[in-house]
Design a protein around this motif. Structure first.
Motif, PDB file in Angstrom:
ATOM      1  N   UNK A  75       0.839  -1.207   0.000  1.00  0.00           N
ATOM      2  CA  UNK A  75       0.000   0.000   0.000  1.00  0.00           C
ATOM      3  C   UNK A  75       0.868   1.249   0.000  1.00  0.00           C
ATOM      4  N   UNK A  76       1.943   1.245   0.781  1.00  0.00           N
ATOM      5  CA  UNK A  76       2.836   2.401   0.840  1.00  0.00           C
ATOM      6  C   UNK A  76       3.591   2.568  -0.474  1.00  0.00           C
ATOM      7  N   UNK A  77       4.047   1.463  -1.070  1.00  0.00           N
ATOM      8  CA  UNK A  77       4.740   1.538  -2.362  1.00  0.00           C
ATOM      9  C   UNK A  77       3.807   2.153  -3.409  1.00  0.00           C
ATOM     10  N   UNK A  78       2.572   1.686  -3.470  1.00  0.00           N
ATOM     11  CA  UNK A  78       1.617   2.194  -4.460  1.00  0.00           C
ATOM     12  C   UNK A  78       1.265   3.654  -4.173  1.00  0.00           C
ATOM     13  N   UNK A  79       1.152   4.016  -2.913  1.00  0.00           N
ATOM     14  CA  UNK A  79       0.908   5.426  -2.569  1.00  0.00           C
ATOM     15  C   UNK A  79       2.032   6.308  -3.103  1.00  0.00           C
ATOM     16  N   UNK A  80       3.269   5.860  -2.950  1.00  0.00           N
ATOM     17  CA  UNK A  80       4.412   6.632  -3.455  1.00  0.00           C
ATOM     18  C   UNK A  80       4.370   6.710  -4.973  1.00  0.00           C
ATOM     19  N   UNK A  81       4.050   5.612  -5.641  1.00  0.00           N
ATOM     20  CA  UNK A  81       3.969   5.613  -7.104  1.00  0.00           C
ATOM     21  C   UNK A  81       2.936   6.631  -7.581  1.00  0.00           C
ATOM     22  N   UNK A  82       1.849   6.746  -6.852  1.00  0.00           N
ATOM     23  CA  UNK A  82       0.777   7.658  -7.258  1.00  0.00           C
ATOM     24  C   UNK A  82       1.035   9.114  -6.873  1.00  0.00           C
ATOM     25  N   UNK A  83       1.771   9.358  -5.790  1.00  0.00           N
ATOM     26  CA  UNK A  83       1.884  10.731  -5.294  1.00  0.00           C
ATOM     27  C   UNK A  83       3.244  11.389  -5.508  1.00  0.00           C
ATOM     28  N   UNK A  84       4.309  10.622  -5.652  1.00  0.00           N
ATOM     29  CA  UNK A  84       5.652  11.206  -5.782  1.00  0.00           C
ATOM     30  C   UNK A  84       5.777  12.166  -6.967  1.00  0.00           C
ATOM     31  N   UNK A  85       5.244  11.835  -8.145  1.00  0.00           N
ATOM     32  CA  UNK A  85       5.373  12.781  -9.262  1.00  0.00           C
ATOM     33  C   UNK A  85       4.719  14.139  -8.998  1.00  0.00           C
ATOM     34  N   UNK A  86       3.714  14.189  -8.135  1.00  0.00           N
ATOM     35  CA  UNK A  86       3.069  15.462  -7.798  1.00  0.00           C
ATOM     36  C   UNK A  86       4.053  16.422  -7.142  1.00  0.00           C
ATOM     37  N   UNK A  87       4.960  15.853  -6.351  1.00  0.00           N
ATOM     38  CA  UNK A  87       5.900  16.676  -5.592  1.00  0.00           C
ATOM     39  C   UNK A  87       7.206  16.898  -6.342  1.00  0.00           C
ATOM     40  N   UNK A  88       7.345  16.288  -7.508  1.00  0.00           N
ATOM     41  CA  UNK A  88       8.565  16.432  -8.296  1.00  0.00           C
ATOM     42  C   UNK A  88       8.500  17.620  -9.242  1.00  0.00           C
ATOM     43  N   UNK A  89       9.310  17.546 -10.307  1.00  0.00           N
ATOM     44  CA  UNK A  89       9.373  18.632 -11.277  1.00  0.00           C
ATOM     45  C   UNK A  89       8.866  18.218 -12.652  1.00  0.00           C
ATOM     46  N   UNK A  90       8.341  17.010 -12.778  1.00  0.00           N
ATOM     47  CA  UNK A  90       7.939  16.499 -14.083  1.00  0.00           C
ATOM     48  C   UNK A  90       6.562  16.965 -14.518  1.00  0.00           C
TER      49      UNK A  90
END
Length: 129
Positions: A75-90
């Motif tokens: 669940x945590x891995x999938x949460x990161x997959x879904x939310x990490x790009x929001x906080x990035x620069x892409x």
């Protein structure tokens, strides 16, 4: 339309490394920039209860109950997959992951597709302290 950039993938990779320091992940962009594949390659957890005899398992995001005691980890891995790009620069910075798909009407609209695996078909997951 599904689309993910190298910067989005890098953001996922960086957050997984920060959150799970004892694990080694493979994170790669799929052909056509439609998807990202996250592979748990090595770590202290024994996933033998969910992997095939060859040390490989595909994790279905909709059936995490089948991962047993590892459900919270995935669940945590999938949460990161879904939310990490929001906080990035892409491309997905400040946009968020979404899935407005409707298979009944053959309509598919998602930010990007993703796969989560334990090990690879030709390189099994390794338990390492």
């Amino acid at each position: 339309m599904a689309y993910i950039t190298a910067k989005d993938v890098q953001a996922i990779r960086n957050e997984l490394k920060a959150e799970f320091k004892d694990f080694k992940f493979g994170v790669r962009k799929g052909a056509g920039s439609l998807s990202v594949t996250v592979t748990v390659k090595q770590g202290p957890t024994d996933f033998s209860d969910i992997t095939e005899r060859d040390g490989y398992a595909q994790i279905n995001q909709y059936w995490l109950d089948r991962t047993g005691e590892h459900k919270a980890f995935f669940e945590k891995v999938i949460e990161i997959v879904k939310t990490a790009p929001m906080r990035g620069e892409g491309y997905h910075a400040n946009k968020g992951w979404y899935d407005n798909s409707d298979a009944m009407t053959d309509y598919f609209d998602t930010a990007y597709y993703f796969d989560v695996n334990v090990g690879e078909w030709n390189k099994p997951y390794k338990v390492a302290a």
